[in-house]
Design a protein around this motif. Sequence first.
Motif, PDB file in Angstrom:
ATOM      1  N   ALA A 116      14.861  66.863  12.411  1.00 11.80           N
ATOM      2  CA  ALA A 116      14.609  66.246  13.724  1.00 11.80           C
ATOM      3  C   ALA A 116      15.663  65.174  13.985  1.00 11.80           C
ATOM      4  O   ALA A 116      16.054  64.443  13.070  1.00 11.80           O
ATOM      5  N   PRO A 117      16.142  65.065  15.233  1.00  8.52           N
ATOM      6  CA  PRO A 117      17.069  63.985  15.569  1.00  8.52           C
ATOM      7  C   PRO A 117      16.387  62.638  15.310  1.00  8.52           C
ATOM      8  O   PRO A 117      15.164  62.516  15.416  1.00  8.52           O
ATOM      9  N   GLU A 118      17.188  61.616  14.984  1.00  6.48           N
ATOM     10  CA  GLU A 118      16.621  60.330  14.608  1.00  6.48           C
ATOM     11  C   GLU A 118      15.968  59.591  15.774  1.00  6.48           C
ATOM     12  O   GLU A 118      14.922  58.994  15.613  1.00  6.48           O
ATOM     13  N   LYS A 119      16.598  59.583  16.934  1.00  5.31           N
ATOM     14  CA  LYS A 119      16.044  58.864  18.079  1.00  5.31           C
ATOM     15  C   LYS A 119      15.289  59.831  18.977  1.00  5.31           C
ATOM     16  O   LYS A 119      15.669  60.975  19.119  1.00  5.31           O
ATOM     17  N   ARG A 120      14.245  59.331  19.611  1.00  4.57           N
ATOM     18  CA  ARG A 120      13.536  60.177  20.569  1.00  4.57           C
ATOM     19  C   ARG A 120      14.271  60.134  21.905  1.00  4.57           C
ATOM     20  O   ARG A 120      15.019  59.200  22.196  1.00  4.57           O
ATOM     21  N   MET A 121      14.049  61.154  22.706  1.00  8.51           N
ATOM     22  CA  MET A 121      14.694  61.275  24.008  1.00  8.51           C
ATOM     23  C   MET A 121      13.806  60.623  25.067  1.00  8.51           C
ATOM     24  O   MET A 121      12.625  60.923  25.144  1.00  8.51           O
ATOM     25  N   LEU A 122      14.411  59.734  25.862  1.00  8.53           N
ATOM     26  CA  LEU A 122      13.669  59.090  26.948  1.00  8.53           C
ATOM     27  C   LEU A 122      13.832  59.913  28.221  1.00  8.53           C
ATOM     28  O   LEU A 122      14.952  60.230  28.620  1.00  8.53           O
TER      29      LEU A 122
END
Length: 168
Positions: A116-122
């Motif tokens: 999973a990518p580290e940052k979430r998408m806003l």
Amino acid sequence: MTEKTHYRKAFDSPYLSSADIVEPTVLTVHHVSLEGDKTKKTKDVFNTAYFAEKEIRQGEKLKPMILNATNSKTMKGLTGSAFIDDWKDVRITVYVDHNVRFGKESVEGLRISPHAPEKRMLIPENVKAWKNAKAAFKRDGNLRAVLSRVDISPEHQKQLMDECAEAA
């Protein structure tokens, strides 16, 4: 650097392909549905991922992605569910694998990273986080603090800044 045109762009597929991905790209799966082949070349039914982001690059529409067996298994691993109905609002990294076996050939194919990518998408639909991001932009005059915590597509960055300008 001048943008080059991939030879597969000429085939104008209704689906995301290796011609569309120039580097590993983080996307947010909005939802996945089981649907017939939009190319009308087969009567096959595919797991088809649709994304929250509307553009892959500025001015270039983001197409849905067919999830083959390998990518479907990866989605199962990322979400912990074998049900496509649960594969929504998931951030993934899509990249080009240059050694996908297709019959006896090696071809380029899209793959989803199992990590999973580290940052979430806003995205604007996340109302509370969107409101907080707008407040931070108004306070700081830039998105640096916001981007240190979340990813925002260029399209949504512009939307956020436009909304802040309208409110001023």
